[in-house]
Design a protein around this motif. Structure first.
Motif, mmCIF file in Angstrom:
data_model
loop_
_atom_site.group_PDB
_atom_site.id
_atom_site.type_symbol
_atom_site.label_atom_id
_atom_site.label_comp_id
_atom_site.label_asym_id
_atom_site.label_seq_id
_atom_site.Cartn_x
_atom_site.Cartn_y
_atom_site.Cartn_z
ATOM 1 N N MET A 140 0.839 -1.180 0.000
ATOM 2 C CA MET A 140 0.000 0.000 0.000
ATOM 3 C C MET A 140 0.883 1.242 0.000
ATOM 4 S SD MET A 140 -3.103 0.951 2.578
ATOM 5 C CE MET A 140 -2.227 1.626 3.954
ATOM 6 N N ALA A 141 0.449 2.274 -0.698
ATOM 7 C CA ALA A 141 1.210 3.511 -0.785
ATOM 8 C C ALA A 141 1.186 4.249 0.546
ATOM 9 C CB ALA A 141 0.619 4.388 -1.883
ATOM 10 N N GLN A 142 2.245 4.984 0.794
ATOM 11 C CA GLN A 142 2.325 5.795 2.004
ATOM 12 C C GLN A 142 1.356 6.970 1.883
ATOM 13 O OE1 GLN A 142 3.973 3.658 4.108
ATOM 14 N NE2 GLN A 142 4.857 5.490 4.961
ATOM 15 N N LEU A 143 0.713 7.312 2.996
ATOM 16 C CA LEU A 143 -0.174 8.470 3.023
ATOM 17 C C LEU A 143 0.640 9.713 3.334
ATOM 18 C CD1 LEU A 143 -3.110 7.015 5.148
ATOM 19 C CD2 LEU A 143 -3.024 7.275 2.689
ATOM 20 N N ASN A 144 0.321 10.810 2.652
ATOM 21 C CA ASN A 144 0.989 12.052 3.014
ATOM 22 C C ASN A 144 0.281 12.666 4.225
ATOM 23 O OD1 ASN A 144 -1.176 13.784 2.185
ATOM 24 N ND2 ASN A 144 -0.457 13.659 0.059
ATOM 25 N N GLU A 145 0.813 13.737 4.747
ATOM 26 C CA GLU A 145 0.295 14.329 5.987
ATOM 27 C C GLU A 145 -1.164 14.768 5.852
ATOM 28 O OE1 GLU A 145 0.460 15.173 9.923
ATOM 29 O OE2 GLU A 145 2.086 14.277 8.755
ATOM 30 N N LEU A 146 -1.509 15.389 4.748
ATOM 31 C CA LEU A 146 -2.878 15.853 4.537
ATOM 32 C C LEU A 146 -3.850 14.674 4.455
ATOM 33 C CD1 LEU A 146 -4.863 18.148 4.056
ATOM 34 C CD2 LEU A 146 -4.282 18.029 1.616
ATOM 35 N N GLU A 147 -3.464 13.632 3.729
ATOM 36 C CA GLU A 147 -4.323 12.448 3.629
ATOM 37 C C GLU A 147 -4.516 11.796 4.993
ATOM 38 O OE1 GLU A 147 -3.195 10.995 -0.889
ATOM 39 O OE2 GLU A 147 -1.880 10.451 0.779
ATOM 40 N N LEU A 148 -3.460 11.749 5.786
ATOM 41 C CA LEU A 148 -3.553 11.174 7.121
ATOM 42 C C LEU A 148 -4.477 11.993 8.013
ATOM 43 C CD1 LEU A 148 -2.574 8.965 9.022
ATOM 44 C CD2 LEU A 148 -0.608 10.414 9.572
ATOM 45 N N GLN A 149 -4.359 13.301 7.950
ATOM 46 C CA GLN A 149 -5.242 14.170 8.739
ATOM 47 C C GLN A 149 -6.697 13.995 8.316
ATOM 48 O OE1 GLN A 149 -3.781 18.152 8.260
ATOM 49 N NE2 GLN A 149 -2.051 17.841 9.649
ATOM 50 N N ASN A 150 -6.940 13.938 7.015
ATOM 51 C CA ASN A 150 -8.305 13.757 6.518
ATOM 52 C C ASN A 150 -8.880 12.409 6.940
ATOM 53 O OD1 ASN A 150 -8.475 16.258 5.272
ATOM 54 N ND2 ASN A 150 -7.696 15.492 3.325
ATOM 55 N N LEU A 151 -8.042 11.384 6.882
ATOM 56 C CA LEU A 151 -8.477 10.046 7.290
ATOM 57 C C LEU A 151 -8.843 10.027 8.766
ATOM 58 C CD1 LEU A 151 -8.921 7.155 6.397
ATOM 59 C CD2 LEU A 151 -6.494 6.718 6.786
ATOM 60 N N ARG A 152 -8.007 10.621 9.598
ATOM 61 C CA ARG A 152 -8.307 10.701 11.035
ATOM 62 C C ARG A 152 -9.597 11.477 11.285
ATOM 63 N NH1 ARG A 152 -2.177 11.869 13.114
ATOM 64 N NH2 ARG A 152 -1.507 9.702 13.183
ATOM 65 N N HIS A 153 -9.805 12.540 10.529
ATOM 66 C CA HIS A 153 -11.030 13.332 10.675
ATOM 67 C C HIS A 153 -12.261 12.500 10.308
ATOM 68 C CE1 HIS A 153 -13.493 16.946 10.755
ATOM 69 N NE2 HIS A 153 -13.973 16.602 9.578
ATOM 70 N N MET A 154 -12.178 11.747 9.235
ATOM 71 C CA MET A 154 -13.306 10.900 8.815
ATOM 72 C C MET A 154 -13.572 9.791 9.835
ATOM 73 S SD MET A 154 -13.120 10.587 4.667
ATOM 74 C CE MET A 154 -11.453 9.992 4.582
ATOM 75 N N ILE A 155 -12.510 9.203 10.371
ATOM 76 C CA ILE A 155 -12.675 8.147 11.379
ATOM 77 C C ILE A 155 -13.365 8.713 12.604
ATOM 78 C CG2 ILE A 155 -11.410 6.681 13.005
ATOM 79 C CD1 ILE A 155 -9.345 6.232 10.684
ATOM 80 N N GLY A 156 -12.916 9.876 13.064
ATOM 81 C CA GLY A 156 -13.538 10.518 14.219
ATOM 82 C C GLY A 156 -14.992 10.873 13.962
ATOM 83 N N GLY A 157 -15.274 11.332 12.763
ATOM 84 C CA GLY A 157 -16.651 11.685 12.409
ATOM 85 C C GLY A 157 -17.575 10.480 12.428
ATOM 86 N N HIS A 158 -17.107 9.361 11.920
ATOM 87 C CA HIS A 158 -17.929 8.147 11.918
ATOM 88 C C HIS A 158 -18.117 7.609 13.341
ATOM 89 C CE1 HIS A 158 -17.416 8.189 7.563
ATOM 90 N NE2 HIS A 158 -18.462 7.398 7.532
ATOM 91 N N ASP A 159 -17.100 7.769 14.167
ATOM 92 C CA ASP A 159 -17.216 7.343 15.561
ATOM 93 C C ASP A 159 -18.261 8.193 16.284
ATOM 94 O OD1 ASP A 159 -16.364 5.704 17.777
ATOM 95 O OD2 ASP A 159 -15.334 7.477 18.566
ATOM 96 N N THR A 160 -18.196 9.493 16.089
ATOM 97 C CA THR A 160 -19.171 10.406 16.694
ATOM 98 C C THR A 160 -20.576 10.102 16.196
ATOM 99 O OG1 THR A 160 -17.505 12.144 16.894
ATOM 100 C CG2 THR A 160 -19.818 12.835 16.964
ATOM 101 N N LEU A 161 -20.700 9.880 14.909
ATOM 102 C CA LEU A 161 -22.002 9.568 14.318
ATOM 103 C C LEU A 161 -22.592 8.295 14.913
ATOM 104 C CD1 LEU A 161 -24.217 10.150 12.258
ATOM 105 C CD2 LEU A 161 -22.833 8.920 10.571
#
Length: 61
Positions: free
Chosen positions: A1-22
């Motif tokens: 799997m390709a390495q995630l850049n910093e922005l992609e990692l931040q966006n992924l963490r944001h989406m994970i947190g959003g789904h957890d909250t939901l």
């Protein structure tokens, strides 16, 4: 799997947190719901949010 850049990692963490909250909010709504059909729908949607969260977390490994 390709390495995630910093922005992609931040966006992924944001989406994970959003789904957890939901999922937590939908569970809370389902607990206070008196209509069985609506309660089931909310519980199903909460489970879908948890499943999506798990799928997104797979990108972190």
């Amino acid at each position: 799997m390709a390495q995630l850049n910093e922005l992609e990692l931040q966006n992924l963490r944001h989406m994970i947190g959003g789904h957890d909250t939901l999922a937590n909010k939908l569970d809370s709504y389902a607990q206070s719901c008196t209509c069985p059909q609506l309660k089931q729908m909310l519980q199903n949607d909460a489970q879908d949010a948890r499943n999506t969260k798990q799928q997104l977390m797979g990108f972190l490994s």
